[in-house]
Design an enzyme around this catalytic site. Structure first.
Site, PDB file in Angstrom:
ATOM      1  N   ASP A  30       1.454  -0.568  -0.724  1.00 15.90           N
ATOM      2  CA  ASP A  30       0.558  -1.509  -0.050  1.00 15.90           C
ATOM      3  C   ASP A  30       0.038  -0.882   1.245  1.00 15.90           C
ATOM      4  O   ASP A  30       0.815  -0.598   2.155  1.00 15.90           O
ATOM      5  CB  ASP A  30       1.318  -2.799   0.250  1.00 15.90           C
ATOM      6  CG  ASP A  30       0.404  -3.970   0.558  1.00 15.90           C
ATOM      7  OD1 ASP A  30      -0.786  -3.740   0.845  1.00 15.90           O
ATOM      8  OD2 ASP A  30       0.877  -5.113   0.504  1.00 15.90           O
ATOM      9  N   ASP A  31      -1.270  -0.646   1.304  1.00 14.48           N
ATOM     10  CA  ASP A  31      -1.921  -0.114   2.517  1.00 14.48           C
ATOM     11  C   ASP A  31      -1.501   1.310   2.861  1.00 14.48           C
ATOM     12  O   ASP A  31      -1.486   1.693   4.039  1.00 14.48           O
ATOM     13  CB  ASP A  31      -1.655  -1.019   3.733  1.00 14.48           C
ATOM     14  CG  ASP A  31      -2.288  -2.395   3.614  1.00 14.48           C
ATOM     15  OD1 ASP A  31      -3.017  -2.644   2.638  1.00 14.48           O
ATOM     16  OD2 ASP A  31      -2.049  -3.236   4.502  1.00 14.48           O
ATOM     17  N   CYS A  68      -6.333  -6.098  -0.648  1.00 15.36           N
ATOM     18  CA  CYS A  68      -5.198  -6.282  -1.561  1.00 15.36           C
ATOM     19  C   CYS A  68      -5.546  -7.087  -2.811  1.00 15.36           C
ATOM     20  O   CYS A  68      -5.401  -6.607  -3.932  1.00 15.36           O
ATOM     21  CB  CYS A  68      -4.050  -6.987  -0.837  1.00 15.36           C
ATOM     22  SG  CYS A  68      -3.463  -6.185   0.657  1.00 15.36           S
ATOM     23  N   LYS A 122       5.394  -7.614  -4.578  1.00 16.76           N
ATOM     24  CA  LYS A 122       4.307  -8.459  -4.062  1.00 16.76           C
ATOM     25  C   LYS A 122       3.335  -8.833  -5.173  1.00 16.76           C
ATOM     26  O   LYS A 122       2.832  -7.981  -5.886  1.00 16.76           O
ATOM     27  CB  LYS A 122       3.587  -7.695  -2.945  1.00 16.76           C
ATOM     28  CG  LYS A 122       2.300  -8.365  -2.448  1.00 16.76           C
ATOM     29  CD  LYS A 122       1.706  -7.582  -1.303  1.00 16.76           C
ATOM     30  CE  LYS A 122       0.288  -8.047  -0.974  1.00 16.76           C
ATOM     31  NZ  LYS A 122      -0.260  -7.365   0.219  1.00 16.76           N
ATOM     32  N   HIS A 124       0.432 -11.667  -4.734  1.00 19.32           N
ATOM     33  CA  HIS A 124      -0.818 -11.862  -3.995  1.00 19.32           C
ATOM     34  C   HIS A 124      -2.031 -12.068  -4.894  1.00 19.32           C
ATOM     35  O   HIS A 124      -3.138 -11.648  -4.569  1.00 19.32           O
ATOM     36  CB  HIS A 124      -1.078 -10.707  -3.026  1.00 19.32           C
ATOM     37  CG  HIS A 124      -1.932 -11.133  -1.856  1.00 19.32           C
ATOM     38  ND1 HIS A 124      -2.473 -10.237  -0.949  1.00 19.32           N
ATOM     39  CD2 HIS A 124      -2.333 -12.368  -1.451  1.00 19.32           C
ATOM     40  CE1 HIS A 124      -3.173 -10.883  -0.038  1.00 19.32           C
ATOM     41  NE2 HIS A 124      -3.097 -12.182  -0.319  1.00 19.32           N
ATOM     42  N   HIS A 214       2.667  -2.578   4.356  1.00 14.82           N
ATOM     43  CA  HIS A 214       1.903  -3.648   4.985  1.00 14.82           C
ATOM     44  C   HIS A 214       2.629  -4.147   6.237  1.00 14.82           C
ATOM     45  O   HIS A 214       3.843  -4.041   6.355  1.00 14.82           O
ATOM     46  CB  HIS A 214       1.744  -4.796   3.981  1.00 14.82           C
ATOM     47  CG  HIS A 214       0.665  -5.774   4.286  1.00 14.82           C
ATOM     48  ND1 HIS A 214       0.744  -6.673   5.330  1.00 14.82           N
ATOM     49  CD2 HIS A 214      -0.529  -5.998   3.696  1.00 14.82           C
ATOM     50  CE1 HIS A 214      -0.347  -7.416   5.349  1.00 14.82           C
ATOM     51  NE2 HIS A 214      -1.147  -7.033   4.375  1.00 14.82           N
ATOM     52  N   ASP A 274      -3.017   0.380  -3.021  1.00 13.61           N
ATOM     53  CA  ASP A 274      -3.951  -0.688  -3.400  1.00 13.61           C
ATOM     54  C   ASP A 274      -5.268  -0.590  -2.647  1.00 13.61           C
ATOM     55  O   ASP A 274      -6.284  -1.128  -3.085  1.00 13.61           O
ATOM     56  CB  ASP A 274      -3.318  -2.074  -3.209  1.00 13.61           C
ATOM     57  CG  ASP A 274      -2.941  -2.379  -1.765  1.00 13.61           C
ATOM     58  OD1 ASP A 274      -2.905  -1.443  -0.929  1.00 13.61           O
ATOM     59  OD2 ASP A 274      -2.668  -3.556  -1.462  1.00 13.61           O
ATOM     60  N   ASN A 275      -5.263   0.075  -1.503  1.00 15.04           N
ATOM     61  CA  ASN A 275      -6.473   0.307  -0.710  1.00 15.04           C
ATOM     62  C   ASN A 275      -6.104   1.316   0.378  1.00 15.04           C
ATOM     63  O   ASN A 275      -4.966   1.784   0.434  1.00 15.04           O
ATOM     64  CB  ASN A 275      -7.023  -0.987  -0.099  1.00 15.04           C
ATOM     65  CG  ASN A 275      -5.981  -1.887   0.521  1.00 15.04           C
ATOM     66  OD1 ASN A 275      -5.730  -2.994   0.058  1.00 15.04           O
ATOM     67  ND2 ASN A 275      -5.343  -1.417   1.581  1.00 15.04           N
ATOM     68  N   LYS A 289      -8.718   0.478   5.667  1.00 11.15           N
ATOM     69  CA  LYS A 289      -8.649  -0.749   4.883  1.00 11.15           C
ATOM     70  C   LYS A 289      -9.711  -1.738   5.365  1.00 11.15           C
ATOM     71  O   LYS A 289      -9.960  -1.871   6.556  1.00 11.15           O
ATOM     72  CB  LYS A 289      -7.258  -1.378   5.028  1.00 11.15           C
ATOM     73  CG  LYS A 289      -7.104  -2.739   4.367  1.00 11.15           C
ATOM     74  CD  LYS A 289      -5.726  -3.308   4.586  1.00 11.15           C
ATOM     75  CE  LYS A 289      -5.600  -4.692   3.955  1.00 11.15           C
ATOM     76  NZ  LYS A 289      -4.234  -5.243   4.100  1.00 11.15           N
TER      77      LYS A 289
END
Length: 497
Positions: A30-31, A68, A122, A124, A214, A274-275, A289
């Protein structure tokens, strides 16, 4: 817990693989920023990720969404965010919204091929109705949290005056049971247990969706302490680096479990962010992001497997790939078909990954978000009156070597990591709503060609216009605060409809 896992590893170490369909392990960070991994030159220690990437195929032109929720929706559905209604932003905590339940998604397709499907981490993708939840979307088991972020130790999240736990095993709330335990460790434990208890005659799909890295910045001190010398005088960056290293350690533990159980020899492991990163370094890529520059939408990714031919192991694949490609690629790899899905935007890219053949695609739509637009045109904007697409709207597309951005692009700075002497390099002032970059010759997006190549601009505007005509309305309902308040649900973030 770790002692029990060690015992299971010893018991399982002689298990033989007998499933002909490959086990599929998809690990989502994540991130994670472009330069947050060792193999991209970071001082952050990621030995397990580096080793796996060096044994597999690194994806150098791999794109996803800038946030996300849209990325996760694209991953699981194989469809662009403009075709699911999730093109605007992430799902808010109290929004009656989720990845539409009429979408047939990756775990459902793999179950058709007899896969055991497990998700850890996660989600989301919405939780306002039970039908939105992982257990109702094709996952046999789920252990993790529904929201976009939470406290890493206490597994709760607050917004204003509203507070609630958010940590479950299937439908059972386990936040208090795991209070004080760091989520990256908990998720690694869970993934190992799933692997070690798995029947090797049944193909496995494990979706390990880490909370890391994150916000909030939280990590056991021993990980942050590794960086007191490498990254002096910056406690936040030390924590951030420690979070990455802790996640890397968790990845190593998962692979160790696969090898001890004998599953590894018949496994395909995909690692992806994810990004782009927000606190981390995307250097030398531009942006971060939530921006449409490469630092926001071009991400870290690789595929590794003993099943890959030796000639592609250790290579860098520079073919064009997109997050939507995973559903058709992995379903076909499992021997499945794509019947029952809505029209896909992704393509089966297994030959591109495993054989080094040209990509099946030559373009990727990065986003079209009609709810984010400039208020007015720049003076003397040469593309203000084009017939293809309203350039005030936030959008981006890459076709071949060229990338076009319209409307508000997000952060356009180049940020060097703290350990390299942190500074922001700001771009020159823009003069119109369109930007054009040759991201092959100029991957760091320093030279805007929109003045010089109006032919390419107009062609790409026509392509965006084509996609815009196929898009569905944005799903962005108002929050239902009174109904969603955790106080109405035993202090837990729960479905409320």
């Amino acid at each position: 817990m770790l002692g029990a896992i060690h015992s299971l590893l010893l018991v399982s170490s002689c298990t033989l693989v007998s499933s002909s369909r490959p086990h599929i392990i998809f690990i989502l960070a994540d991130d994670l920023g472009w330069s947050d991994v060792g193999y991209h030159g970071s001082v952050i220690k990621t030995p397990n990720i580096d080793a796996l990437a060096s044994e597999g195929v690194k994806l150098d032109n791999y794109y996803m969404s800038l946030l996300c929720t849209p990325s996760r929706g694209q991953l699981l559905s194989g469809r662009y965010e403009i075709h699911t209604g999730l093109q605007h932003r992430t799902i808010d905590m109290m929004q009656p919204l989720c990845l539409p339940i009429d979408e047939t998604i990756l775990p459902q397709k793999l179950k058709e091929r007899g896969y055991a499907t497990h998700m850890v981490g996660k989600w989301h993708l919405g939780f306002y109705r039970k039908e939105c939840l992982p257990n109702y979307r094709g996952f046999d088991t789920f252990m993790g949290f529904y929201q976009g972020m939470a406290d890493y130790y206490y597994h709760n999240i607050s917004t204003g005056i509203y507070h609630g736990w958010d940590f479950r095993r299937n439908n059972d709330v386990i936040a208090q049971k795991y209070a004080g335990q760091y989520s990256t460790h908990v998720f690694a434990d869970e993934a190992q247990i799933i692997i070690m208890k798995h029947n090797p005659e049944v193909p496995l799909f494990l979706f390990l969706s880490f909370q890391a890295i994150h916000l909030p910045l939280q990590v056991p001190s021993r990980y942050a302490d590794m960086y007191k010398t490498l990254i002096p005088n910056n406690a936040d960056r030390q924590k951030y680096a420690g979070m990455v290293t802790c996640m890397d350690e968790a990845v190593g533990r998962v692979v160790t479990a696969l090898k001890h159980t004998g599953l590894w020899e018949n496994s395909v492991l995909v690692f992806s962010t994810d990004n782009g990163g927000i606190l981390g370094g995307n250097w030398p890529l531009r942006g971060s992001k939530a921006s449409l520059y490469e630092g926001g939408v071009r991400g870290v990714g690789f595929v590794t497997s003993p099943l890959l031919p030796s000639r592609v192991r250790g290579t860098v694949n520079r073919e064009l790939l997109h997050m939507t490609d995973w559903l058709p690629t992995l379903v076909r790899l499992a021997g499945g078909d794509l019947m029952g899905t809505k029209p896909l935007d992704g393509y089966n890219q297994w030959e591109t990954i495993s054989q080094g053949t040209p990509s099946v695609r030559d373009e990727v739509l990065l986003t079209i978000d009609p709810l984010i637009a400039k208020a007015h045109h720049f003076k003397d904007d040469p593309y203000a009156d084009n017939d293809s697409f309203n350039v005030l709207i936030r959008a981006a597309i890459r076709v071949g070597d060229w990338k076009l951005i319209t409307g508000p692009p997000g952060n356009g700075s180049w940020g060097t990591p703290v350990e390299f002497g942190f500074k922001y390099l700001h771009p020159p002032k823009r003069t119109h709503s369109v930007q054009l970059y040759n991201v092959v010759a100029d991957p760091n997006e320093r030279n805007d060609y929109s003045h010089d190549r109006p032919d390419i601009v107009r062609f790409l505007l026509a392509r965006i216009g084509h996609y815009y005509n196929t898009s569905v309305p944005v799903l962005d309902p108002s929050q239902e605060i009174l109904l969603a308040d955790p106080a109405r649900h035993g202090g837990v973030w729960s479905p409320w409809r």
